[in-house]
Structure formats: structure tokens, C-alpha cells
Scaffold this motif. Structure first.
Motif, PDB file in Angstrom:
ATOM      1  N   PHE A   1      -9.395   1.323   5.904  1.00 41.41           N
ATOM      2  CA  PHE A   1      -8.102   0.643   5.870  1.00 41.41           C
ATOM      3  C   PHE A   1      -7.780   0.198   7.283  1.00 41.41           C
ATOM      4  N   ASP A   2      -7.509  -1.089   7.458  1.00 40.76           N
ATOM      5  CA  ASP A   2      -7.184  -1.632   8.787  1.00 40.76           C
ATOM      6  C   ASP A   2      -5.971  -2.540   8.700  1.00 40.76           C
ATOM      7  N   TYR A   3      -5.034  -2.293   9.597  1.00 39.85           N
ATOM      8  CA  TYR A   3      -3.800  -3.090   9.658  1.00 39.85           C
ATOM      9  C   TYR A   3      -3.455  -3.301  11.126  1.00 39.85           C
ATOM     10  N   TRP A   4      -3.527  -4.545  11.572  1.00 42.90           N
ATOM     11  CA  TRP A   4      -3.148  -4.938  12.934  1.00 42.90           C
ATOM     12  C   TRP A   4      -2.057  -6.005  12.830  1.00 42.90           C
ATOM     13  N   ASN A   5      -0.939  -5.744  13.469  1.00 36.62           N
ATOM     14  CA  ASN A   5       0.169  -6.702  13.412  1.00 36.62           C
ATOM     15  C   ASN A   5       0.946  -6.606  14.716  1.00 36.62           C
ATOM     16  N   ASN A   6       0.632  -7.482  15.651  1.00 37.28           N
ATOM     17  CA  ASN A   6       1.279  -7.429  16.962  1.00 37.28           C
ATOM     18  C   ASN A   6       1.531  -8.836  17.489  1.00 37.28           C
TER      19      ASN A   6
ATOM     20  N   GLY B   1      -2.327   7.468  -0.045  1.00 33.56           N
ATOM     21  CA  GLY B   1      -1.846   8.559  -0.870  1.00 33.56           C
ATOM     22  C   GLY B   1      -2.687   9.817  -0.722  1.00 33.56           C
ATOM     23  N   GLU B   2      -4.010   9.665  -0.678  1.00 33.16           N
ATOM     24  CA  GLU B   2      -4.865  10.843  -0.526  1.00 33.16           C
ATOM     25  C   GLU B   2      -4.686  11.480   0.846  1.00 33.16           C
ATOM     26  N   ILE B   3      -4.483  10.668   1.873  1.00 34.08           N
ATOM     27  CA  ILE B   3      -4.232  11.214   3.206  1.00 34.08           C
ATOM     28  C   ILE B   3      -2.930  12.009   3.216  1.00 34.08           C
ATOM     29  N   PHE B   4      -1.860  11.460   2.646  1.00 33.64           N
ATOM     30  CA  PHE B   4      -0.588  12.188   2.593  1.00 33.64           C
ATOM     31  C   PHE B   4      -0.739  13.485   1.793  1.00 33.64           C
ATOM     32  N   HIS B   5      -1.503  13.440   0.707  1.00 33.68           N
ATOM     33  CA  HIS B   5      -1.700  14.635  -0.117  1.00 33.68           C
ATOM     34  C   HIS B   5      -2.457  15.707   0.665  1.00 33.68           C
TER      35      HIS B   5
ATOM     36  N   ILE C   1      -5.660   0.045  -4.271  1.00 32.23           N
ATOM     37  CA  ILE C   1      -6.806   0.476  -3.465  1.00 32.23           C
ATOM     38  C   ILE C   1      -6.345   1.085  -2.140  1.00 32.23           C
ATOM     39  N   SER C   2      -5.523   0.353  -1.397  1.00 33.53           N
ATOM     40  CA  SER C   2      -5.008   0.911  -0.150  1.00 33.53           C
ATOM     41  C   SER C   2      -3.992   2.012  -0.420  1.00 33.53           C
ATOM     42  N   GLY C   3      -3.290   1.928  -1.563  1.00 31.72           N
ATOM     43  CA  GLY C   3      -2.375   2.998  -1.941  1.00 31.72           C
ATOM     44  C   GLY C   3      -3.100   4.305  -2.164  1.00 31.72           C
ATOM     45  N   ALA C   4      -4.299   4.255  -2.774  1.00 36.93           N
ATOM     46  CA  ALA C   4      -5.101   5.463  -2.942  1.00 36.93           C
ATOM     47  C   ALA C   4      -5.532   6.018  -1.590  1.00 36.93           C
ATOM     48  N   PHE C   5      -5.879   5.144  -0.664  1.00 35.19           N
ATOM     49  CA  PHE C   5      -6.264   5.572   0.685  1.00 35.19           C
ATOM     50  C   PHE C   5      -5.119   6.335   1.355  1.00 35.19           C
TER      51      PHE C   5
ATOM     52  N   PRO D   1       0.808  -1.226   0.000  1.00 33.33           N
ATOM     53  CA  PRO D   1       0.000   0.000   0.000  1.00 33.33           C
ATOM     54  C   PRO D   1       0.842   1.277   0.000  1.00 33.33           C
ATOM     55  N   HIS D   2       1.965   1.267   0.717  1.00 28.55           N
ATOM     56  CA  HIS D   2       2.834   2.449   0.700  1.00 28.55           C
ATOM     57  C   HIS D   2       3.381   2.691  -0.705  1.00 28.55           C
ATOM     58  N   THR D   3       3.790   1.627  -1.387  1.00 27.09           N
ATOM     59  CA  THR D   3       4.262   1.779  -2.766  1.00 27.09           C
ATOM     60  C   THR D   3       3.151   2.312  -3.660  1.00 27.09           C
TER      61      THR D   3
END
Length: 489
Positions: free
Chosen positions: A324-329, A176-180, A170-174, A120-122
Motif C-alpha cells: 500500500f503506497d500513498y504519497w500526497n504532498n 484493517g488487518e494492521i489495525f487488528h 483491497i486497501s481496506g483489508a490492508f 481505504p479507511h472506510t
């Protein structure tokens, strides 16, 4: 980080390509009549900020510009993988391209963090190339898709990944728009001197892709007579403290104690009556931790509005949202893409107290979730790909700004597409309380409850039932725009 630096250096060599686009923009900006027409009152929000970027200054460049730059970013990413890191999968050529084109897509075996945060970052880089060249949200999505396809077929010697061609754009657009949007709130092309330097640096840290394009377009050093970017109110919550994770037997006082920090951004006023474009309103939350058996980036989640309207002025917003949800613990891994309806409301309960509520129900076309208890320590995939539904809710009772009592809940139903067959029901519940001790500084406590029930082949027999808890004590800082106080509490 080294990939990002190399990407920036390679694209910065393309200055002559974009320089030819600069002069016409200067002419338009120097036209006083047009500048004034852009800044008419009908184009401002209730706070006096622009509802849209100035189209004269933020012109839409010919499609060849973002196409070439997306392609250049793919090549730069491959070059760093091949010649800096010497990854085996980056050894490509005509034979690998022919193989990929012939055999098509498959689900890959990459680690969870690579698939659900790295890709998604890419994708956000591809997306923001188009956004920085004058394309709107929907117009920028095809560039994220194209960049992902280019990489999947020609950037690796493994077959194209079904999960990547979904998650990357899809997650990249999420993201990317936030960073923009965040970088737009930082930038102010009316300023000069030290303030201008600090704004450019900070915006560049948030969105390096946009910073590079501003440099090649001449915007980084140009001063405008008025505001040229859409801006929305931002509230910031930051808290840091200690979290105790119960061990496998859930005994009191058991488990490790780690340091944790959380940042939450609320962008846009949900209670302003107006027409809305994608991500005129969003919430973004990320959590990092340090200690025993932890992931540095343990959680990233949020939602952004795609379209919506206020049903009752200053009280209720109904809309369609992207999630967008990411849980990794150390407890579990789950990542989802979601689209669905949502309600946001604020109900007064006393003169200076209110109940702030959100409720979202979304379809999850794609997800990944762990099939066991514990952290992902393997070099290969130990989780399923699937899809289903998700439910999110937040209820916060704000008591005269001196205290708050809240509850946040996430509930996921995930049916396996690829992996161990069956269904998973995952619940994450977080009751919390905070007490204000001085101005915008509060002390708080949060209980984290995780529950996972997995059913073999969709039957009623559970092959996994896990319940784990965490306890978090923290100090919280809350920053509110001075002229927009009381938007959320």
C-alpha cells in the motif's frame, strides 16, 4: 471524526443482538482443559506468544452478525453525510438506486485523498467488523467487498465508482488487518484494574470497530486465565524534525522549511523459521507535516506478508507481499495497490554490525498519479488512474548500533487506464544517515529525491520531466521489545 463517532453510537445500540452470543463463550473459557490445550507449546512462537488467536475465546459468530453490522455501518455513514453534512450526493431514494443499478460503474472525479486514503479507511471498518467476529483475513475480505458494493449502489446518488470497488476492499483489508494486529498486541484480557482500562482505551483508539464489538460481546470486561490473542514483536521508530523543500528552480536555500514527524512500525520477526499467515509480518510507515504548502498526511506506505518461508535460518525470508503506497504532498500525488514477491535479509558484516536489506517487485493492478507538478488544490480529479509495476528496496548498514547508513528507493511504472493517455516513470530515492547520541535517541539526515517522467501516448517524447529534492534533519527515537533486541539491527 464526526462520522466515526456517529457510527460508534449507532452500532452500540445493537447490544441485545450480540448479547445472546456471550454465555456459550463463557462456558468454553471456563473449561480449564480446553484452555490449557490451546496454550500448548506447539502453538507458541520463539518468544512464548501465541501463534494464533485462541479459537475457544475468539469464536466465529454466525455470518448474519457481521453482515448486519457492516450494513449498519453503511447506513450510519450515509446518515451522517446526509443529515450532519447535508452533502448533495447523499440525497438518495428509489430513483437513484434504480439509476445506479441500470447504468453501472464509472471512474469518479473525487479528490486524491478521498479516493486513496478515505475509501481505504472506510473499507478497513467493514473488514474489521468481520475480524472482530472471529473471521480470518481471507474470510473478512468478502465483507469489505460487500460493504463497498452496498455503499456504491445505495449510499450515493452518483453512479458506482470503478476505482472505489477496487480500492475500498483491497486497501481496506490492508489497513484493517494492521489495525487488528496492533490492537491485539495492546489487549491483554488477563489484566484488570488501571492497566486493563488503559489497554482497552488504547486498543479502542487503534481499532474502534473492534472495541465496539468487544463491548457488545462482553469481552471488554471479562478476565481470562491465559493469553488469548496472537502477538508478534513490534519495533517502533519515531522521528521529528525540519524539512526544507526546494522551490521550482531547485536553487540552494530556496523553498519553505516545515515541521515533519514520521512513525514506522515493524511487526513480526522476518528471521524466525515458521509457517506464516497473512500479515504475520508487516511494515507500516506514516508521515505528517505542518507548514507552508503541505498536506498534514503526506505519506502512508507499507507491506504485509501473505505467505512465505525462510530459506536460510536467521538470514533470509522469501514471500508474497501486499503493498500500500500513498504519497500526497506539495510535489506530487501517487497511490498504488501492489502484489508481488519480496526478499528480506540480514547479513553480518562484523561482530556487532550487519546489513539489513529488502527487495520487492510487485504488480500494480491499480494506481493513481498526478499528471503535473504541484499539490492537488482542485475540488475535482487532476490525476490519472492506471496500473503497472513497482520496485522497492531498502539497504541499511547498522554499525555497532551507534550509527547507520541507509538507502530507500521506490520506483513506479504506471500506464494510464483512465485520464491523459501515456506512461509515467516515477522514482523516489531517500539516502539517510543516523548517529546515536544517547541510548535509543539518534540524530539524522535524509535527502529526498523525487523524479517523474511522463510520456505522451506511450511515445518516447516526454511531456513532463520533474526533479525535486527535500532535505530533512531530525531526532529519532527507536523502541525495541526488551527480549527481542537485535531483530532488525
Amino acid at each position: 471524526m464526526r462520522r466515526l463517532i456517529l457510527f460508534t453510537l449507532i452500532l452500540s445500540l445493537n447490544i441485545p443482538f450480540a448479547a445472546a452470543q456471550v454465555d456459550s463463550t463463557k462456558i468454553i473459557i471456563n473449561d480449564t482443559a480446553k484452555a490449557q490445550s490451546v496454550l500448548s507449546d506447539s502453538l507458541h512462537n520463539m518468544y512464548g506468544d501465541l501463534l494464533n488467536d485462541d479459537p475457544a475465546y475468539n469464536k466465529k459468530y454466525p455470518v448474519i452478525v457481521p453482515v448486519v453490522r457492516v450494513a449498519a455501518s453503511v447506513v450510519a455513514n450515509w446518515a451522517s453525510s446526509r443529515y450532519l453534512y447535508n452533502f448533495e450526493w447523499a440525497r438518495i431514494g428509489p430513483e437513484t438506486w434504480k439509476y445506479n443499478l441500470k447504468n453501472g460503474f464509472e471512474f469518479d472525479t473525487d479528490k486524491f485523498g478521498t479516493n486513496f486514503i478515505g475509501h481505504p479507511h472506510t473499507g478497513s471498518i467493514y473488514f474489521d467488523v468481520a475480524r472482530a467476529n472471529g473471521y480470518n483475513f481471507w474470510q473478512s475480505v468478502p465483507f469489505a467487498i460487500g460493504g463497498s458494493l452496498f455503499w456504491e449502489y445505495f449510499g450515493e446518488n452518483t453512479r458506482p465508482s470503478t476505482n472505489d470497488i477496487i480500492n475500498t476492499p483491497i486497501s481496506g483489508a490492508f489497513l484493517g488487518e494492521i489495525f487488528h494486529r496492533l490492537s491485539s498486541n495492546v489487549l491483554d484480557d488477563r489484566t484488570r484494574g488501571r492497566e486493563r482500562v488503559f489497554r482497552e482505551i488504547f486498543a479502542g483508539m487503534l481499532n474502534p470497530t473492534r472495541a465496539l464489538n468487544r463491548l457488545t460481546q462482553g469481552k471488554m470486561f471479562r478476565r481470562t486465565p491465559g493469553e488469548v490473542y496472537q502477538k508478534e514483536p513490534i519495533n517502533v521508530k519515531f522521528h521529528a524534525g525540519l524539512v526544507t523543500i526546494k522551490d521550482i528552480n531547485n536553487a540552494a536555500g530556496s523553498g519553505a522549511t516545515n515541521v515533519v514527524a514520521t512513525l514506522q512500525l515493524d511487526y513480526g520477526n522476518p528471521f524466525e523459521t515458521r509457517s506464516r499467515k497473512p500479515f504475520d509480518l508487516f511494515r507500516f510507515r506514516t508521515e505528517i507535516s505542518y507548514g507552508k504548502n503541505t498536506k498534514y498526511l503526506g505519506n502512508v506506505n507499507g507491506y504485509g506478508i501473505l505467505t512465505g518461508r525462510n530459506i536460510k535460518t536467521n538470514r533470509l525470508l522469501f514471500g508474497l507481499f501486499q503493498h500500500f503506497d500513498y504519497w500526497n504532498n506539495s510535489l506530487f500525488q501517487i497511490g498504488t495497490i501492489g502484489f508481488g514477491g519480496g526478499l528480506i535479509s540480514r547479513i553480518p558484516v562484523a561482530k556487532r554490525s550487519n546489513l539489513y536489506s529488502t527487495l520487492h517487485l510487485a504488480v500494480v493492478p491499480f494506481a493513481g498519479n498526478s499528471t503535473r507538478f504541484g499539490a492537488d488544490t482542485s475540488d475535482f480529479r487532476q490525476y490519472n488512474f492506471g496500473g503497472g509495476l513497482e520496485l522497492k528496496t531498502e539497504q541499511t548498514l547498522n554499525l555497532n548500533k551507534w550509527a547507520s547508513v541507509g538507502f530507500t528507493g521506490f520506483y513506479y511504472f504506471i500506464h494510464t487506464y483512465n485520464g491523459l493517455p501515456g506512461n509515467s516513470l516515477v522514482g523516489i530515492f531517500k539516502p539517510n544517515v543516523t548517529f546515536r547520541i544517547f541510548k535509543n535517541l539518534s540524530v539524522g539526515f535524509e535527502q529526498f529525491i523525487y523524479q517523474n517522467d511522463r510520456f505522451i501516448g506511450g511515445s518516447t517524447k516526454s511531456d513532463l520531466h520533474v526533479t525535486r529534492t527535500e532535505q530533512k534533519f531530525f531526532l529519532q527515537l527507536f523502541f525495541e521489545d526488551s527480549k527481542r533486541k537485535g531483530m532488525y539491527n
